[in-house]
Design a protein around this motif. Sequence first.
Motif, PDB file in Angstrom:
ATOM      1  N   LEU A 278     -29.786   8.761 -36.447  1.00  0.00           N
ATOM      2  CA  LEU A 278     -29.157   8.878 -37.764  1.00  0.00           C
ATOM      3  C   LEU A 278     -28.227  10.089 -37.823  1.00  0.00           C
ATOM      4  O   LEU A 278     -27.128  10.017 -38.377  1.00  0.00           O
ATOM      5  N   ALA A 279     -28.665  11.193 -37.244  1.00  0.00           N
ATOM      6  CA  ALA A 279     -27.830  12.389 -37.238  1.00  0.00           C
ATOM      7  C   ALA A 279     -26.571  12.160 -36.436  1.00  0.00           C
ATOM      8  O   ALA A 279     -25.472  12.554 -36.828  1.00  0.00           O
ATOM      9  N   ALA A 280     -26.723  11.478 -35.295  1.00  0.00           N
ATOM     10  CA  ALA A 280     -25.567  11.200 -34.452  1.00  0.00           C
ATOM     11  C   ALA A 280     -24.630  10.222 -35.134  1.00  0.00           C
ATOM     12  O   ALA A 280     -23.411  10.373 -35.089  1.00  0.00           O
ATOM     13  N   SER A 281     -25.161   9.203 -35.800  1.00  0.00           N
ATOM     14  CA  SER A 281     -24.299   8.235 -36.466  1.00  0.00           C
ATOM     15  C   SER A 281     -23.643   8.868 -37.687  1.00  0.00           C
ATOM     16  O   SER A 281     -22.501   8.566 -38.018  1.00  0.00           O
ATOM     17  N   GLY A 282     -24.340   9.750 -38.376  1.00  0.00           N
ATOM     18  CA  GLY A 282     -23.762  10.449 -39.525  1.00  0.00           C
ATOM     19  C   GLY A 282     -22.619  11.352 -39.107  1.00  0.00           C
ATOM     20  O   GLY A 282     -21.576  11.408 -39.756  1.00  0.00           O
ATOM     21  N   SER A 283     -22.771  12.068 -38.025  1.00  0.00           N
ATOM     22  CA  SER A 283     -21.703  12.950 -37.576  1.00  0.00           C
ATOM     23  C   SER A 283     -20.542  12.139 -37.021  1.00  0.00           C
ATOM     24  O   SER A 283     -19.385  12.527 -37.157  1.00  0.00           O
ATOM     25  N   ALA A 284     -20.869  10.994 -36.412  1.00  0.00           N
ATOM     26  CA  ALA A 284     -19.800  10.139 -35.915  1.00  0.00           C
ATOM     27  C   ALA A 284     -19.005   9.567 -37.076  1.00  0.00           C
ATOM     28  O   ALA A 284     -17.775   9.497 -37.034  1.00  0.00           O
ATOM     29  N   LEU A 285     -19.697   9.170 -38.136  1.00  0.00           N
ATOM     30  CA  LEU A 285     -19.016   8.660 -39.324  1.00  0.00           C
ATOM     31  C   LEU A 285     -18.167   9.762 -39.964  1.00  0.00           C
ATOM     32  O   LEU A 285     -17.040   9.517 -40.391  1.00  0.00           O
TER      33      LEU A 285
ATOM     34  N   MET B 262     -16.795  12.259 -38.403  1.00  0.00           N
ATOM     35  CA  MET B 262     -15.630  12.469 -37.537  1.00  0.00           C
ATOM     36  C   MET B 262     -14.585  11.382 -37.754  1.00  0.00           C
ATOM     37  O   MET B 262     -13.397  11.651 -37.774  1.00  0.00           O
ATOM     38  N   VAL B 263     -15.053  10.134 -37.939  1.00  0.00           N
ATOM     39  CA  VAL B 263     -14.115   9.029 -38.181  1.00  0.00           C
ATOM     40  C   VAL B 263     -13.363   9.260 -39.495  1.00  0.00           C
ATOM     41  O   VAL B 263     -12.147   9.070 -39.575  1.00  0.00           O
ATOM     42  N   VAL B 264     -14.093   9.692 -40.527  1.00  0.00           N
ATOM     43  CA  VAL B 264     -13.455   9.967 -41.820  1.00  0.00           C
ATOM     44  C   VAL B 264     -12.430  11.087 -41.683  1.00  0.00           C
ATOM     45  O   VAL B 264     -11.324  10.992 -42.220  1.00  0.00           O
ATOM     46  N   ILE B 265     -12.751  12.127 -40.962  1.00  0.00           N
ATOM     47  CA  ILE B 265     -11.824  13.235 -40.767  1.00  0.00           C
ATOM     48  C   ILE B 265     -10.589  12.777 -40.006  1.00  0.00           C
ATOM     49  O   ILE B 265      -9.459  13.106 -40.374  1.00  0.00           O
ATOM     50  N   VAL B 266     -10.777  11.997 -38.946  1.00  0.00           N
ATOM     51  CA  VAL B 266      -9.640  11.520 -38.153  1.00  0.00           C
ATOM     52  C   VAL B 266      -8.753  10.595 -38.979  1.00  0.00           C
ATOM     53  O   VAL B 266      -7.523  10.718 -38.988  1.00  0.00           O
ATOM     54  N   VAL B 267      -9.369   9.663 -39.716  1.00  0.00           N
ATOM     55  CA  VAL B 267      -8.585   8.747 -40.553  1.00  0.00           C
ATOM     56  C   VAL B 267      -7.843   9.524 -41.643  1.00  0.00           C
ATOM     57  O   VAL B 267      -6.666   9.271 -41.920  1.00  0.00           O
ATOM     58  N   GLY B 268      -8.514  10.495 -42.249  1.00  0.00           N
ATOM     59  CA  GLY B 268      -7.849  11.335 -43.259  1.00  0.00           C
ATOM     60  C   GLY B 268      -6.673  12.102 -42.665  1.00  0.00           C
ATOM     61  O   GLY B 268      -5.603  12.196 -43.265  1.00  0.00           O
ATOM     62  N   GLY B 269      -6.842  12.641 -41.483  1.00  0.00           N
ATOM     63  CA  GLY B 269      -5.754  13.364 -40.813  1.00  0.00           C
ATOM     64  C   GLY B 269      -4.573  12.463 -40.501  1.00  0.00           C
ATOM     65  O   GLY B 269      -3.420  12.850 -40.669  1.00  0.00           O
ATOM     66  N   VAL B 270      -4.868  11.234 -40.059  1.00  0.00           N
ATOM     67  CA  VAL B 270      -3.795  10.281 -39.760  1.00  0.00           C
ATOM     68  C   VAL B 270      -3.046   9.917 -41.041  1.00  0.00           C
ATOM     69  O   VAL B 270      -1.810   9.837 -41.052  1.00  0.00           O
ATOM     70  N   LEU B 271      -3.769   9.717 -42.138  1.00  0.00           N
ATOM     71  CA  LEU B 271      -3.115   9.389 -43.410  1.00  0.00           C
ATOM     72  C   LEU B 271      -2.237  10.536 -43.910  1.00  0.00           C
ATOM     73  O   LEU B 271      -1.111  10.312 -44.371  1.00  0.00           O
ATOM     74  N   ILE B 272      -2.737  11.745 -43.815  1.00  0.00           N
ATOM     75  CA  ILE B 272      -1.944  12.903 -44.235  1.00  0.00           C
ATOM     76  C   ILE B 272      -0.709  13.049 -43.364  1.00  0.00           C
ATOM     77  O   ILE B 272       0.396  13.303 -43.858  1.00  0.00           O
ATOM     78  N   THR B 273      -0.861  12.876 -42.070  1.00  0.00           N
ATOM     79  CA  THR B 273       0.279  12.969 -41.153  1.00  0.00           C
ATOM     80  C   THR B 273       1.316  11.892 -41.471  1.00  0.00           C
ATOM     81  O   THR B 273       2.522  12.164 -41.503  1.00  0.00           O
ATOM     82  N   ALA B 274       0.844  10.663 -41.730  1.00  0.00           N
ATOM     83  CA  ALA B 274       1.766   9.569 -42.073  1.00  0.00           C
ATOM     84  C   ALA B 274       2.500   9.869 -43.373  1.00  0.00           C
ATOM     85  O   ALA B 274       3.709   9.616 -43.498  1.00  0.00           O
ATOM     86  N   ALA B 275       1.797  10.433 -44.359  1.00  0.00           N
ATOM     87  CA  ALA B 275       2.432  10.776 -45.630  1.00  0.00           C
ATOM     88  C   ALA B 275       3.495  11.853 -45.440  1.00  0.00           C
ATOM     89  O   ALA B 275       4.581  11.793 -46.034  1.00  0.00           O
ATOM     90  N   LEU B 276       3.227  12.840 -44.605  1.00  0.00           N
ATOM     91  CA  LEU B 276       4.211  13.897 -44.354  1.00  0.00           C
ATOM     92  C   LEU B 276       5.435  13.356 -43.627  1.00  0.00           C
ATOM     93  O   LEU B 276       6.573  13.719 -43.943  1.00  0.00           O
ATOM     94  N   ILE B 277       5.226  12.482 -42.653  1.00  0.00           N
ATOM     95  CA  ILE B 277       6.359  11.882 -41.927  1.00  0.00           C
ATOM     96  C   ILE B 277       7.207  11.055 -42.891  1.00  0.00           C
ATOM     97  O   ILE B 277       8.434  11.127 -42.881  1.00  0.00           O
ATOM     98  N   TYR B 278       6.556  10.276 -43.759  1.00  0.00           N
ATOM     99  CA  TYR B 278       7.291   9.486 -44.744  1.00  0.00           C
ATOM    100  C   TYR B 278       8.082  10.390 -45.687  1.00  0.00           C
ATOM    101  O   TYR B 278       9.232  10.100 -46.021  1.00  0.00           O
ATOM    102  N   ALA B 279       7.494  11.510 -46.134  1.00  0.00           N
ATOM    103  CA  ALA B 279       8.177  12.421 -47.057  1.00  0.00           C
ATOM    104  C   ALA B 279       9.416  13.019 -46.401  1.00  0.00           C
ATOM    105  O   ALA B 279      10.473  13.143 -47.036  1.00  0.00           O
ATOM    106  N   VAL B 280       9.322  13.389 -45.131  1.00  0.00           N
ATOM    107  CA  VAL B 280      10.484  13.949 -44.428  1.00  0.00           C
ATOM    108  C   VAL B 280      11.571  12.890 -44.279  1.00  0.00           C
ATOM    109  O   VAL B 280      12.757  13.156 -44.523  1.00  0.00           O
ATOM    110  N   GLN B 281      11.196  11.685 -43.904  1.00  0.00           N
ATOM    111  CA  GLN B 281      12.197  10.615 -43.771  1.00  0.00           C
ATOM    112  C   GLN B 281      12.835  10.284 -45.108  1.00  0.00           C
ATOM    113  O   GLN B 281      14.045  10.050 -45.191  1.00  0.00           O
ATOM    114  N   TYR B 282      12.058  10.298 -46.186  1.00  0.00           N
ATOM    115  CA  TYR B 282      12.596  10.052 -47.520  1.00  0.00           C
ATOM    116  C   TYR B 282      13.583  11.149 -47.911  1.00  0.00           C
ATOM    117  O   TYR B 282      14.646  10.870 -48.466  1.00  0.00           O
TER     118      TYR B 282
END
Length: 116
Positions: free
Chosen positions: A8-15, A17-37
């Motif tokens: 459970l601890a391993a799956s919780g930390s893995a989850l 990490m997935v949330v952090i990575v997905v959040g980072g990708v979304l923020i990066t995509a938003a910044l790239i879109y803002a610069v292109q706009y």
Amino acid sequence: MNTTVYTLAASGSALGMVVIVVGGVLITAALIYAVQYGIRIRRSEARRPGRGERPTLPESGPVHESREQRAPNEMGGGERLNPHELRPTGGTPSGDQHRPRWDSGSSGSFGGGGPA
């Protein structure tokens, strides 16, 4: 029982990490879109004038501020005038061009702490 806690601890930390990575990708995509706009908006604006198209100084040189004391307009009638009844301040230049100053040693404000 220990294995389930570790799982459970391993799956919780893995989850997490997935949330952090997905959040980072979304923020990066938003910044790239803002610069292109921003680039798209800047390209659609009118271009800046070139060196030959900018305003230049007049032949006589830079224009400077002029200061002069004007004679007050007389307020005839002795009644108080409303703002719409005032005449423009385009009176004649005053004979005395000395600007009024405060007394020496005084700040010019009420209770300014100058000598009494």
